[in-house]
Write an enzyme that holds these catalytic residues in place. Structure first.
Site, PDB file in Angstrom:
ATOM      1  N   GLU A 154     -24.571 -13.732   3.137  1.00  0.00           N
ATOM      2  CA  GLU A 154     -24.259 -14.529   1.949  1.00  0.00           C
ATOM      3  C   GLU A 154     -23.526 -13.637   0.948  1.00  0.00           C
ATOM      4  OE1 GLU A 154     -24.593 -17.796   1.541  1.00  0.00           O
ATOM      5  OE2 GLU A 154     -23.416 -17.195  -0.198  1.00  0.00           O
ATOM      6  N   PHE A 272     -12.100  -6.984  -9.697  1.00  0.00           N
ATOM      7  CA  PHE A 272     -12.967  -5.806  -9.535  1.00  0.00           C
ATOM      8  C   PHE A 272     -12.266  -4.516  -9.910  1.00  0.00           C
ATOM      9  CE2 PHE A 272     -17.203  -6.823  -8.084  1.00  0.00           C
ATOM     10  CZ  PHE A 272     -17.089  -8.199  -8.124  1.00  0.00           C
ATOM     11  N   LEU A 273     -11.393  -4.618 -10.912  1.00  0.00           N
ATOM     12  CA  LEU A 273     -10.741  -3.422 -11.451  1.00  0.00           C
ATOM     13  C   LEU A 273     -11.067  -3.297 -12.935  1.00  0.00           C
ATOM     14  CD1 LEU A 273      -7.187  -3.378  -9.778  1.00  0.00           C
ATOM     15  CD2 LEU A 273      -9.162  -1.946  -9.244  1.00  0.00           C
ATOM     16  N   CYS A 283     -27.642  -5.722  -5.748  1.00  0.00           N
ATOM     17  CA  CYS A 283     -26.938  -5.558  -4.469  1.00  0.00           C
ATOM     18  C   CYS A 283     -26.157  -4.249  -4.336  1.00  0.00           C
ATOM     19  CB  CYS A 283     -25.993  -6.726  -4.244  1.00  0.00           C
ATOM     20  SG  CYS A 283     -26.880  -8.260  -4.008  1.00  0.00           S
ATOM     21  N   LYS A 343     -24.896  -7.528 -15.867  1.00  0.00           N
ATOM     22  CA  LYS A 343     -23.558  -8.067 -16.128  1.00  0.00           C
ATOM     23  C   LYS A 343     -23.748  -9.318 -16.981  1.00  0.00           C
ATOM     24  CE  LYS A 343     -23.125 -11.151 -12.191  1.00  0.00           C
ATOM     25  NZ  LYS A 343     -22.322 -11.589 -11.081  1.00  0.00           N
TER      26      LYS A 343
HETATM   27  C1  UDX Z   1     -22.400  -8.733  -5.810  1.00  0.00           C
HETATM   28  C2  UDX Z   1     -21.238  -9.215  -4.930  1.00  0.00           C
HETATM   29  O1  UDX Z   1     -20.106  -9.527  -5.764  1.00  0.00           O
HETATM   30  C3  UDX Z   1     -21.662 -10.410  -4.106  1.00  0.00           C
HETATM   31  O2  UDX Z   1     -20.595 -10.779  -3.216  1.00  0.00           O
HETATM   32  C4  UDX Z   1     -22.894 -10.048  -3.298  1.00  0.00           C
HETATM   33  O3  UDX Z   1     -23.349 -11.171  -2.555  1.00  0.00           O
HETATM   34  C5  UDX Z   1     -24.000  -9.549  -4.205  1.00  0.00           C
HETATM   35  O4  UDX Z   1     -23.517  -8.461  -5.001  1.00  0.00           O
HETATM   36  P1  UDX Z   1     -23.519  -9.472  -8.116  1.00  0.00           P
HETATM   37  O5  UDX Z   1     -24.460  -8.338  -7.925  1.00  0.00           O
HETATM   38  O6  UDX Z   1     -24.053 -10.789  -8.550  1.00  0.00           O
HETATM   39  O7  UDX Z   1     -22.696  -9.755  -6.754  1.00  0.00           O
HETATM   40  O8  UDX Z   1     -22.466  -9.027  -9.234  1.00  0.00           O
HETATM   41  P2  UDX Z   1     -20.914  -8.686  -9.365  1.00  0.00           P
HETATM   42  O9  UDX Z   1     -20.276  -9.723 -10.194  1.00  0.00           O
HETATM   43  O10 UDX Z   1     -20.298  -8.384  -8.089  1.00  0.00           O
HETATM   44  O11 UDX Z   1     -21.021  -7.342 -10.251  1.00  0.00           O
HETATM   45  C6  UDX Z   1     -21.748  -6.200  -9.778  1.00  0.00           C
HETATM   46  C7  UDX Z   1     -21.700  -5.088 -10.796  1.00  0.00           C
HETATM   47  O12 UDX Z   1     -20.388  -4.541 -10.872  1.00  0.00           O
HETATM   48  C8  UDX Z   1     -22.046  -5.511 -12.227  1.00  0.00           C
HETATM   49  O13 UDX Z   1     -22.833  -4.496 -12.823  1.00  0.00           O
HETATM   50  C9  UDX Z   1     -20.702  -5.627 -12.909  1.00  0.00           C
HETATM   51  O14 UDX Z   1     -20.772  -5.428 -14.306  1.00  0.00           O
HETATM   52  C10 UDX Z   1     -19.929  -4.505 -12.216  1.00  0.00           C
HETATM   53  N1  UDX Z   1     -18.466  -4.709 -12.213  1.00  0.00           N
HETATM   54  C11 UDX Z   1     -17.911  -5.752 -11.526  1.00  0.00           C
HETATM   55  C12 UDX Z   1     -17.649  -3.793 -12.858  1.00  0.00           C
HETATM   56  O15 UDX Z   1     -18.134  -2.823 -13.472  1.00  0.00           O
HETATM   57  N2  UDX Z   1     -16.297  -3.960 -12.795  1.00  0.00           N
HETATM   58  C13 UDX Z   1     -15.713  -4.992 -12.136  1.00  0.00           C
HETATM   59  O16 UDX Z   1     -14.475  -5.071 -12.133  1.00  0.00           O
HETATM   60  C14 UDX Z   1     -16.545  -5.912 -11.478  1.00  0.00           C
END
Ligand code: UDX
Length: 472
Positions: A154, A272-273, A283, A343
């Site tokens: 998932e 994701f940048l 996760c 987040k």
């Molecule tokens: C993540 C994956 O995106 C998802 O596909 C998987 O199923 C579970 O893990 P999630 O943990 O809900 O999802 O959050 P996500 O939105 O991916 O962010 C993860 C972390 O990365 C957060 O702390 C967020 O603040 C950080 N982040 C994300 C950044 O610092 N920069 C970014 O550009 C994106």
């Protein structure tokens, strides 16, 4: 409409509950199992337990008809064609995923198997888990012809979990038998044929009846690796941009411009940048560690992942140095903290860099007034209020008399703050932004000292007229 399939989902955490409710939404009959009786009672009475858009309305629509809750795993197994395992796989001390819950569930399923069932691994697990589940069931005396084990990872994100489930980029089904892959194809048919999106009242999102999601059939091992590799890749992207943001700071360049310039390359993509104080959540930290440990066990040098983790940890320390350099000394300083969740738009604080930052700042002798739109209750369990840590009701209360305000979570609510009001409340108008929520030029015009990630810091305009001009 396809014929409803009887589905059991074991585990009612983020993945389990969202999957259960969404399977009901696409027409199936679901029983969701949890061994925590209190959770079962809460869910039965309509309490979703987690902060997730669309979940309350869907639970309300289906509870008592297409979705039931129980703690009786064996009964649920007997009543179902497909049994999805969605229990936790926490991180063990050595970085490995702790699979004891998965094993316990597999053994209990085995005790209830009397006719053919497809057991579906939905929790994030290391490669070979599928084989272990199969072996565990066989060891409990079940004939091989009575079951198949499938891997169906998932990819949902917290905060947009329901939409992610119903509008996925792809559905991955790792199955080594035709019977099992056909059952999974039938379960997801309302999505893959596009029928769901044509239905009145369907939850809106990126997929449509003319652009339904693809279903990718793979081996079970490939599916397991796809999940770990996807999360590790995304974490790598974040650490990469964080490292580049440090370079931008040293060279007096601007990471927002650089990230845009990189992201416009289709091969890289803009998502994701976003630089920040590092990734957190339930996760990424756990899955990067687990994937690194899988590689080690298979004799593969994947030290790139160690670097990803190192940069992520470093990012918090760098932020602390920024706060220190803005305030000179930290002991006795009063800080307003905006954000506790890992987040924005979630109340989850698992592995939250914001919570780590608060612990570091308290250890340095700061006093903190913290605000988060949804995560205060959860944080209070972990970090109880104390003479130096207060939880307050809004962002302005956090800013009142503060020596500096720190932005630690990217809540949309924070980007819309009234900057003039914020400025007027603070003792010193210093904002250290770990999520780049504000435009430096605008902060400058409002008279703030504004320090963010990978962008030149700005200091208040000497020209007070500018800072106080009407509408500023
Ligand atoms: C993540 C994956 O995106 C998802 O596909 C998987 O199923 C579970 O893990 P999630 O943990 O809900 O999802 O959050 P996500 O939105 O991916 O962010 C993860 C972390 O990365 C957060 O702390 C967020 O603040 C950080 N982040 C994300 C950044 O610092 N920069 C970014 O550009 C994106």
């Amino acid at each position: 409409m396809t014929k409803p399939i009887q589905i059991a989902v074991i585990g009612s955490g983020y993945v389990g509950l969202v999957a259960a409710v969404c399977f009901a939404e696409i027409g199936h009959d679901v029983v969701c199992v949890d061994n925590d009786e209190r959770k079962v009672l809460a869910l039965e009475s309509g309490d979703t337990l987690i902060h997730e858009r669309h979940l309350p309305e869907l639970l309300e629509r289906y509870r008592g008809n297409k979705i039931h809750f129980t703690s009786n795993l064996q009964e649920a197994t007997r009543a179902s064609d497909a049994i999805f395992i969605a229990v936790g796989t926490p991180q063990a001390e050595n970085g490995n995923a702790d699979l004891s819950y998965v094993e316990a569930v597999a053994c209990e399923i085995a005790r209830a198997l009397t006719s053919y069932k497809v057991i579906v691994e939905k929790s994030t697990v290391p490669v070979y888990t599928n084989e272990w589940i199969r072996r565990a069931i066989e060891r409990n005396g079940v004939a091989r012809r009575l079951f198949d084990v499938v891997s169906n990872p998932e990819f949902l994100r917290e905060g947009t979990a329901v939409q992610d489930f119903l509008h996925p980029d792809r559905i991955v089904v790792g199955a080594d038998s035709d019977a099992a892959s056909s059952l999974l194809a039938a379960i997801y048919a309302p999505l893959t044929t596009g029928a769901y999106y044509a239905r009145p009242g369907a939850i809106p999102g990126i997929c449509s009846s003319s652009a339904p999601p693809p279903l990718l059939n793979t081996s079970t091992k490939s599916a397991e690796i796809i999940k770990h590799a996807s999360n590790a890749f995304l974490a790598m992207k974040i650490s990469f941009i964080n490292a580049v943001s440090n370079l931008c700071e040293a060279a007096d360049a601007n990471i927002e411009q650089v990230a845009r310039g990189i992201g416009l390359d289709n091969r890289i993509g803009p998502r994701f940048l976003r630089p920040g104080i590092g990734y957190g959540g339930s996760c990424f930290p756990k899955d990067v560690a687990a994937f690194r440990s899988v590689a080690e066990q298979l004799g593969i040098d994947f030290s790139l992942l160690t670097e990803v983790e190192k940069i992520n940890a470093e990012q918090k320390k760098r932020f602390l140095s920024k706060v220190r350099s803005a305030l000179w000394t930290l002991r006795g300083k009063r800080l307003g903290v905006l954000g506790l969740a890992f987040k924005g738009e979630t109340d989850d604080i698992r592995e939250s860099p914001a919570v780590d930052m608060i612990e570091m700042l308290l250890a340095e002798g700061c006093s903190i007034a913290a605000y988060d739109p949804a995560a205060i209750k959860r944080t209070q369990h972990e970090l109880p209020a104390s003479p130096r840590l207060h939880y307050v009701e809004d962002a302005y209360a956090a800013a009142r008399d503060a020596d500096a305000v720190l932005v630690l979570t990217d809540w949309r609510e924070f980007s819309a703050l009234d900057l003039k009001r914020l400025h007027s409340l603070m003792r010193y108008p210093i904002v250290v932004d770990g999520r780049n929520l504000f435009d430096p030029q605008v902060m400058h015009e409002h008279g703030f000292t504004y320090i963010s990630i990978g962008r030149p810091a700005v200091y208040p305009a000497r020209d007070l007229e500018l800072a106080n001009r009407p509408g500023a």
